[in-house]
Structures are given as C-alpha cells and as structure tokens.
Design an enzyme around this catalytic site. Structure first.
Site, PDB file in Angstrom:
ATOM      1  N   ASN A   9       0.875  -1.177   0.000  1.00  0.00           N
ATOM      2  CA  ASN A   9       0.000   0.000   0.000  1.00  0.00           C
ATOM      3  C   ASN A   9       0.907   1.221   0.000  1.00  0.00           C
ATOM      4  O   ASN A   9       1.501   1.549   1.020  1.00  0.00           O
ATOM      5  CB  ASN A   9      -0.890  -0.051   1.256  1.00  0.00           C
ATOM      6  CG  ASN A   9      -1.719   1.213   1.424  1.00  0.00           C
ATOM      7  OD1 ASN A   9      -1.781   2.060   0.528  1.00  0.00           O
ATOM      8  ND2 ASN A   9      -2.364   1.334   2.574  1.00  0.00           N
ATOM      9  N   LYS A  11       0.108   4.210  -0.255  1.00  0.00           N
ATOM     10  CA  LYS A  11      -0.565   5.372   0.374  1.00  0.00           C
ATOM     11  C   LYS A  11      -0.383   6.624  -0.490  1.00  0.00           C
ATOM     12  O   LYS A  11      -0.320   6.519  -1.710  1.00  0.00           O
ATOM     13  CB  LYS A  11      -0.070   5.568   1.810  1.00  0.00           C
ATOM     14  CG  LYS A  11      -0.202   4.283   2.641  1.00  0.00           C
ATOM     15  CD  LYS A  11      -0.053   4.494   4.113  1.00  0.00           C
ATOM     16  CE  LYS A  11      -0.219   3.166   4.842  1.00  0.00           C
ATOM     17  NZ  LYS A  11      -0.151   3.286   6.282  1.00  0.00           N
ATOM     18  N   HIS A  94      -9.611   1.157   5.028  1.00  0.00           N
ATOM     19  CA  HIS A  94      -8.337   1.320   5.729  1.00  0.00           C
ATOM     20  C   HIS A  94      -8.545   2.259   6.923  1.00  0.00           C
ATOM     21  O   HIS A  94      -9.331   3.197   6.841  1.00  0.00           O
ATOM     22  CB  HIS A  94      -7.281   1.886   4.769  1.00  0.00           C
ATOM     23  CG  HIS A  94      -5.904   1.864   5.345  1.00  0.00           C
ATOM     24  ND1 HIS A  94      -5.484   2.802   6.261  1.00  0.00           N
ATOM     25  CD2 HIS A  94      -4.872   1.008   5.175  1.00  0.00           C
ATOM     26  CE1 HIS A  94      -4.242   2.515   6.622  1.00  0.00           C
ATOM     27  NE2 HIS A  94      -3.851   1.425   5.980  1.00  0.00           N
ATOM     28  N   GLU A  96      -6.929   4.648   8.007  1.00  0.00           N
ATOM     29  CA  GLU A  96      -6.707   6.072   7.703  1.00  0.00           C
ATOM     30  C   GLU A  96      -7.949   6.670   7.043  1.00  0.00           C
ATOM     31  O   GLU A  96      -8.266   7.841   7.249  1.00  0.00           O
ATOM     32  CB  GLU A  96      -5.453   6.232   6.824  1.00  0.00           C
ATOM     33  CG  GLU A  96      -4.187   5.989   7.650  1.00  0.00           C
ATOM     34  CD  GLU A  96      -3.001   5.439   6.874  1.00  0.00           C
ATOM     35  OE1 GLU A  96      -3.021   5.469   5.631  1.00  0.00           O
ATOM     36  OE2 GLU A  96      -2.057   4.951   7.523  1.00  0.00           O
ATOM     37  N   GLU A 164      -5.290  -5.055  10.778  1.00  0.00           N
ATOM     38  CA  GLU A 164      -4.273  -4.031  10.982  1.00  0.00           C
ATOM     39  C   GLU A 164      -4.557  -3.272  12.279  1.00  0.00           C
ATOM     40  O   GLU A 164      -5.361  -2.331  12.291  1.00  0.00           O
ATOM     41  CB  GLU A 164      -4.284  -3.026   9.824  1.00  0.00           C
ATOM     42  CG  GLU A 164      -4.042  -3.641   8.467  1.00  0.00           C
ATOM     43  CD  GLU A 164      -3.511  -2.626   7.479  1.00  0.00           C
ATOM     44  OE1 GLU A 164      -2.412  -2.847   6.948  1.00  0.00           O
ATOM     45  OE2 GLU A 164      -4.169  -1.589   7.253  1.00  0.00           O
ATOM     46  N   GLY A 170       2.372   2.301  10.861  1.00  0.00           N
ATOM     47  CA  GLY A 170       3.280   3.433  10.688  1.00  0.00           C
ATOM     48  C   GLY A 170       4.013   3.842  11.954  1.00  0.00           C
ATOM     49  O   GLY A 170       4.603   4.918  12.019  1.00  0.00           O
ATOM     50  N   SER A 210       3.431  -1.913  10.393  1.00  0.00           N
ATOM     51  CA  SER A 210       4.884  -1.901  10.584  1.00  0.00           C
ATOM     52  C   SER A 210       5.568  -3.209  10.182  1.00  0.00           C
ATOM     53  O   SER A 210       6.533  -3.647  10.821  1.00  0.00           O
ATOM     54  CB  SER A 210       5.243  -1.517  12.026  1.00  0.00           C
ATOM     55  OG  SER A 210       4.782  -0.205  12.310  1.00  0.00           O
TER      56      SER A 210
HETATM   57  P1  PGA Z   1       2.757   0.405   7.634  1.00  0.00           P
HETATM   58  O1  PGA Z   1       1.270   0.553   7.043  1.00  0.00           O
HETATM   59  O2  PGA Z   1       3.319  -0.865   7.070  1.00  0.00           O
HETATM   60  O3  PGA Z   1       3.476   1.631   7.168  1.00  0.00           O
HETATM   61  O4  PGA Z   1       2.604   0.337   9.118  1.00  0.00           O
HETATM   62  C1  PGA Z   1       0.446  -0.568   6.881  1.00  0.00           C
HETATM   63  C2  PGA Z   1      -0.873  -0.164   6.329  1.00  0.00           C
HETATM   64  O5  PGA Z   1      -1.385   0.900   6.701  1.00  0.00           O
HETATM   65  O6  PGA Z   1      -1.460  -0.871   5.496  1.00  0.00           O
END
Ligand code: PGA
Length: 264
Positions: A9, A11, A94, A96, A164, A170, A210
């Site tokens: 992803n 983003k 997601h 976010e 997640e 993140g 992460s």
């Molecule tokens: P990250 O994000 O690997 O940067 O923690 C994962 C995600 O949001 O899908």
C-alpha cells in the site's frame, strides 16, 4: 490451500514518475514463477502508468479506495467501474480512511458491495485502537467491524481481510505473530458465521502494521495468517522483494523460487 498475498500500500506517496520507477525496481526482483500473489497499490493518479509498467509480470494492481456509485456527479471520486478497468484489487476501509475521512461501517459496507459487484477483490481492513487492545477488547472491535462491513453481503472467497491494529500502523511497533494469529482465528470464525466453513477457509487474512523484511517471517509462519499488507516498507523495492521471497520460501518450501529475473 490458501495462496498467500503480499500487498504493498503505497498510500499518498510517489509521483507518477516515482511510481513508474518503483514499479521497475520491484518487477526486477519478482519472478513470474512465484506462487505468492503480489499486489501493488499506488495512488489513483498512477494506476494507468503502473499497469503499463507491470506488463508481462504476474504482479497485480490494486487501488487504495473507491466510491460506491458507478458514475455520476460525484466530483473528485473514483468509481468501481473505473477501477475495475485497470485493477483486480481494491483496499477498502483502511483505518486512515476511517480516521481522517469519516468512513463508517455503513460506508465501508457500501464500498465492499460495490467492489464485489464490479468484480474487484476487496481487501477489507479491520483493526482496533490501542485503548481497545489494552482493555482486551480486540476481538469485540474486530468482530463488530466485520459484521457491519459485511452485513447483507454474500461473502465469497474473493474477499481478503487485512487485520491491521491501528497502534501498529506506521509506528514501527508491529504486533506479534501469536496474538495476531489468535485474532485471525477469531476473524475466520466470524467469517464462517457470515458465510460458511468452506468459504471462510478460502478467505485470505493478512496482517498489516509496521511489517518489514526483518519481521515478516514471524507473521507468515502462523497458520491463520495468509500474507501481509505492507505500507512504509513497500516503498523500498529491496525490502518488498525480500518480503515476497520470504513468503515464497515459507509457504512453498519444496518449490524454491527460480531466480529467472524479468528483464526491464
Ligand atoms: P505500515 O502501514 O506498514 O506503514 O505500518 C500498513 C498499512 O497501513 O497498510
């Protein structure tokens, strides 16, 4: 057997030129002989260019979001039909999107329904906040998210679920293999209730939060985890390639990947 998925992803990162460059680096390291399903999810604006850059590979293309209507006066939105024209996969719900763009279970439900109708494979994201985790509420939160997102939908094994935990996204603070495996088992139980055992056994459950080339094996070795949704580390081609290779070795130990690299 469930074929594992390693999905990147990206983003809101990469310009079109950077997305093409990253795709070029990624495809160099991922052999067409791999059995792991590899997906990259660049920003909308790069989807067409990345599709072109992926030609001749088995790497799949995914979008990061969609709107539930097929077309019309919805300025700035992107429809399931437009996405299905370019992609096989779409990330839905997601954290976010839920956190910054107010996506509720009801909205996620409409999006999942629209994605399936358009023939897309949705990756439905669920996960708890730190407070929920510390209060031992992970199972309740995740189960409720699944129920509201999938209510009234005929669930098939085209669905992919990404667990997640929000506190792990993140932050550099990944969860651990065993508790993620337990939550994945709860997710699969809920999916069984929402469909049936055969369908639920075929649904891939990914871990995200992460994930890096250093820690991915801990997740992939768990029986209920079928791959990873990778954010930050998917922007580094060598990390992403290493994660795909590790998945290939862990899931297909008797069929080690041949290193016939794709010329670029
Ligand atoms: P990250 O994000 O690997 O940067 O923690 C994962 C995600 O949001 O899908």
């Amino acid at each position: 057997m469930r074929f594992p998925i390693i999905a990147g992803n990206w983003k809101m990162n990469t310009t079109v030129a950077e997305a093409i460059e990253l795709t070029g680096q990624v495809r160099k390291g991922i052999s067409n002989g791999f059995s792991v399903e590899v997906v990259v999810c660049p920003p909308f604006i790069s989807l067409a260019a990345v599709k072109e850059a992926l030609k001749g590979t088995s790497i799949k293309l995914g979008a990061q979001n969609l709107y539930h209507e097929e077309k019309g006066a919805y300025t700035g939105e992107v429809s399931p039909l437009m996405i299905a024209d370019l992609c096989e996969v779409v990330i839905v719900g997601h954290s976010e999107r839920r956190q910054y763009f107010g996506e509720t279970g009801e909205i996620v439900n409409r999006k999942i329904s629209a994605a399936l109708k358009a023939g897309l494979k949705p990756i439905l994201c669920v996960g708890e906040q730190l407070e929920d985790n510390e209060a031992g509420q992970t199972a309740e939160v995740v189960t409720e998210q699944l129920r509201s997102s999938l209510e009234g939908i005929s669930v098939s094994s085209d669905l992919v679920v990404a667990y997640e935990p929000i506190w792990a996204i993140g932050t550099g603070r990944a969860a651990h293999g065993k508790p993620v495996n337990e939550t994945s088992a709860i997710i699969r139980r809920t999916l069984t209730e929402l469909s049936n055992q055969e369908i639920a056994q075929g649904i891939r459950i990914l871990y995200g939060g992460s994930v890096t080339a250093e820690n991915i094996a801990e997740f992939l070795e768990q029986s209920e985890i079928d791959g990873a949704l990778v954010g930050g580390a998917s922007l580094k081609a060598d990390q992403f390639i290493s994660m795909v290779e590790q998945a290939e070795y862990i899931y297909f130990p008797n069929n080690p990947p041949t290193k016939d690299l794709i010329p670029w």
